[in-house]
Scaffold this active site. Structure first.
Site, PDB file in Angstrom:
ATOM      1  N   ASP A  76      71.198 -11.944  20.934  1.00 61.05           N
ATOM      2  CA  ASP A  76      70.505 -12.901  21.793  1.00 61.05           C
ATOM      3  C   ASP A  76      68.999 -12.689  21.605  1.00 61.05           C
ATOM      4  O   ASP A  76      68.567 -11.772  20.900  1.00 61.05           O
ATOM      5  CB  ASP A  76      70.933 -12.647  23.242  1.00 61.05           C
ATOM      6  CG  ASP A  76      70.258 -13.571  24.225  1.00 61.05           C
ATOM      7  OD1 ASP A  76      70.233 -14.785  23.971  1.00 61.05           O
ATOM      8  OD2 ASP A  76      69.748 -13.080  25.244  1.00 61.05           O
ATOM      9  N   ALA A 133      65.867 -13.735  24.421  1.00 62.78           N
ATOM     10  CA  ALA A 133      65.198 -13.306  25.649  1.00 62.78           C
ATOM     11  C   ALA A 133      66.054 -12.294  26.408  1.00 62.78           C
ATOM     12  O   ALA A 133      67.231 -12.525  26.667  1.00 62.78           O
ATOM     13  CB  ALA A 133      64.907 -14.503  26.542  1.00 62.78           C
ATOM     14  N   ALA A 169      67.662 -19.252  39.902  1.00 58.55           N
ATOM     15  CA  ALA A 169      67.519 -19.661  38.504  1.00 58.55           C
ATOM     16  C   ALA A 169      68.217 -18.686  37.566  1.00 58.55           C
ATOM     17  O   ALA A 169      68.766 -19.088  36.534  1.00 58.55           O
ATOM     18  CB  ALA A 169      66.040 -19.766  38.137  1.00 58.55           C
ATOM     19  N   MET A 190      72.100 -17.798  33.784  1.00 54.25           N
ATOM     20  CA  MET A 190      71.348 -17.575  32.549  1.00 54.25           C
ATOM     21  C   MET A 190      72.286 -17.286  31.384  1.00 54.25           C
ATOM     22  O   MET A 190      73.305 -16.618  31.538  1.00 54.25           O
ATOM     23  CB  MET A 190      70.368 -16.413  32.731  1.00 54.25           C
ATOM     24  CG  MET A 190      69.313 -16.351  31.654  1.00 54.25           C
ATOM     25  SD  MET A 190      68.309 -17.852  31.580  1.00 54.25           S
ATOM     26  CE  MET A 190      67.514 -17.817  33.190  1.00 54.25           C
ATOM     27  N   LYS A 205      70.251 -24.980  28.232  1.00 48.44           N
ATOM     28  CA  LYS A 205      69.358 -25.268  29.354  1.00 48.44           C
ATOM     29  C   LYS A 205      69.757 -26.524  30.140  1.00 48.44           C
ATOM     30  O   LYS A 205      69.613 -26.556  31.362  1.00 48.44           O
ATOM     31  CB  LYS A 205      67.910 -25.362  28.862  1.00 48.44           C
ATOM     32  CG  LYS A 205      67.429 -24.091  28.153  1.00 48.44           C
ATOM     33  CD  LYS A 205      67.786 -22.824  28.925  1.00 48.44           C
ATOM     34  CE  LYS A 205      67.389 -21.574  28.169  1.00 48.44           C
ATOM     35  NZ  LYS A 205      67.980 -20.340  28.749  1.00 48.44           N
ATOM     36  N   HIS A 241      72.592 -25.436  32.192  1.00 53.01           N
ATOM     37  CA  HIS A 241      72.093 -24.529  33.231  1.00 53.01           C
ATOM     38  C   HIS A 241      71.530 -25.346  34.403  1.00 53.01           C
ATOM     39  O   HIS A 241      71.827 -25.060  35.572  1.00 53.01           O
ATOM     40  CB  HIS A 241      71.012 -23.619  32.637  1.00 53.01           C
ATOM     41  CG  HIS A 241      70.597 -22.497  33.522  1.00 53.01           C
ATOM     42  ND1 HIS A 241      70.297 -21.247  33.051  1.00 53.01           N
ATOM     43  CD2 HIS A 241      70.405 -22.426  34.867  1.00 53.01           C
ATOM     44  CE1 HIS A 241      69.941 -20.466  34.047  1.00 53.01           C
ATOM     45  NE2 HIS A 241      69.997 -21.161  35.165  1.00 53.01           N
ATOM     46  N   ARG A 298      77.045 -21.671  24.740  1.00 47.75           N
ATOM     47  CA  ARG A 298      77.745 -20.640  25.497  1.00 47.75           C
ATOM     48  C   ARG A 298      78.290 -21.197  26.812  1.00 47.75           C
ATOM     49  O   ARG A 298      77.651 -22.061  27.404  1.00 47.75           O
ATOM     50  CB  ARG A 298      76.767 -19.496  25.828  1.00 47.75           C
ATOM     51  CG  ARG A 298      76.148 -18.865  24.614  1.00 47.75           C
ATOM     52  CD  ARG A 298      74.944 -18.087  25.075  1.00 47.75           C
ATOM     53  NE  ARG A 298      74.308 -17.421  23.942  1.00 47.75           N
ATOM     54  CZ  ARG A 298      73.124 -16.832  24.022  1.00 47.75           C
ATOM     55  NH1 ARG A 298      72.457 -16.850  25.153  1.00 47.75           N
ATOM     56  NH2 ARG A 298      72.609 -16.245  22.975  1.00 47.75           N
ATOM     57  N   ASP A 306      72.443 -10.116  27.063  1.00 48.60           N
ATOM     58  CA  ASP A 306      72.158  -9.638  28.420  1.00 48.60           C
ATOM     59  C   ASP A 306      72.751 -10.540  29.488  1.00 48.60           C
ATOM     60  O   ASP A 306      72.453 -10.351  30.673  1.00 48.60           O
ATOM     61  CB  ASP A 306      70.647  -9.520  28.631  1.00 48.60           C
ATOM     62  CG  ASP A 306      69.947 -10.877  28.616  1.00 48.60           C
ATOM     63  OD1 ASP A 306      69.318 -11.235  29.630  1.00 48.60           O
ATOM     64  OD2 ASP A 306      70.026 -11.580  27.591  1.00 48.60           O
TER      65      ASP A 306
END
Length: 275
Positions: free
Chosen positions: A15, A17, A48, A52, A56, A59, A163, A189
């Protein structure tokens, strides 16, 4: 022709970030807050962070489906958010993200040396992200100025489904010429990122302290009292439980020991799908 289990890893699929760059994964979370704020809808950093790892748009849709956020939107606009409203927020999110990504582009301390060592062992370095391609282009450019260049990059909008679907991880397998998914380790993460690796048939490593789940800067992480760190690890381990990562470690700098252990397990005939 017979099937033979791989006996060692060939690639690490990473990944971005919270894994290789942006300790604490602040770039995407802060921009979600700002994008919703431009529509006079308050979203907290904690809210938010909840989903994650997803693409986006997805999300934002998931955030809008949360009852408390949907109610705030209804008070502002007289209706709960439609897909068109989600798209409007997403279209505001994108330029904000591109504009501010540089503020959170630093490599995870020690990551470059760690990845150099993995390459010296013969591993290829693939990568994927919940960012779309237009944002990934900027992320990749900034990382290159700091010395990190992945062998392949797959953005969330470059595959049919992001994902927690396995498409991005599998696109790396194809592009890197890997002959068996069990010879890959997915490092992430977020829960959607671990599910991505699991569904792709790979070994999976959840990063507990450098990413979204802990949500601290490197300096804040370093300053945690030992008992606080133990409590946070316990909390985050529980968050990852349902996604069934094979390993849970603090940061990418713990990856060499994990790689060595996976290679020992592969040599014994163990496969990630069976564990």
């Amino acid at each position: 022709m017979n099937y033979n289990n791989p006996v060692q890893l060939q690639a690490a699929i990473l990944d971005w970030a919270g894994t290789v760059v942006d300790f604490g994964s602040f770039a995407p979370t802060q921009i979600f807050v700002e994008a919703f704020g431009e529509f006079d809808v308050q979203v907290s950093i904690e809210e938010a962070r909840g989903q994650m790892g997803m693409g986006k748009w997805d999300h934002i849709r998931t955030l809008c489906d949360q009852p408390q956020i949907a109610e705030r939107y209804r008070k502002a606009f007289g209706r709960t958010p439609t897909d068109e409203d989600v798209t409007a927020i997403y279209e505001r999110f994108m330029p904000l993200q591109i504009e501010k990504i540089a503020s959170h582009s630093a490599l995870i301390p020690g990551a470059l040396d760690t990845l150099t060592g993995l390459r010296q062992q013969g591993l290829k370095i693939g990568s994927c992200s919940g960012y779309p391609a237009v944002v990934m282009k900027k992320v990749v450019e900034l990382a290159a100025t700091n010395g990190y260049v992945a062998d392949h990059v797959v953005a969330t909008d470059e595959v049919p489904n992001g994902r927690p679907w396995p498409a991005q991880a599998l696109a790396n397998v194809i592009a890197l010429g890997i002959d068996d998914v069990a010879a890959c380790v997915k490092v992430d993460d977020t829960v959607p990122g671990i599910l991505e690796g699991r569904r792709a048939g790979m070994w999976t490593v959840a990063l507990v302290c450098s990413g979204n789940a802990l949500g601290l800067t490197y300096e804040q992480y370093q300053a945690l009292a030992p008992d606080q760190l133990v409590a946070e690890r316990k909390r985050i381990h529980a968050l990852f439980e349902g996604s069934r990562p094979h390993y849970r470690v603090d940061t990418i700098n713990d990856l060499p020991q994990v790689i060595a252990d996976i290679n020992r397990r592969l040599a014994r005939g163990e496969m990630p799908q069976a564990v």
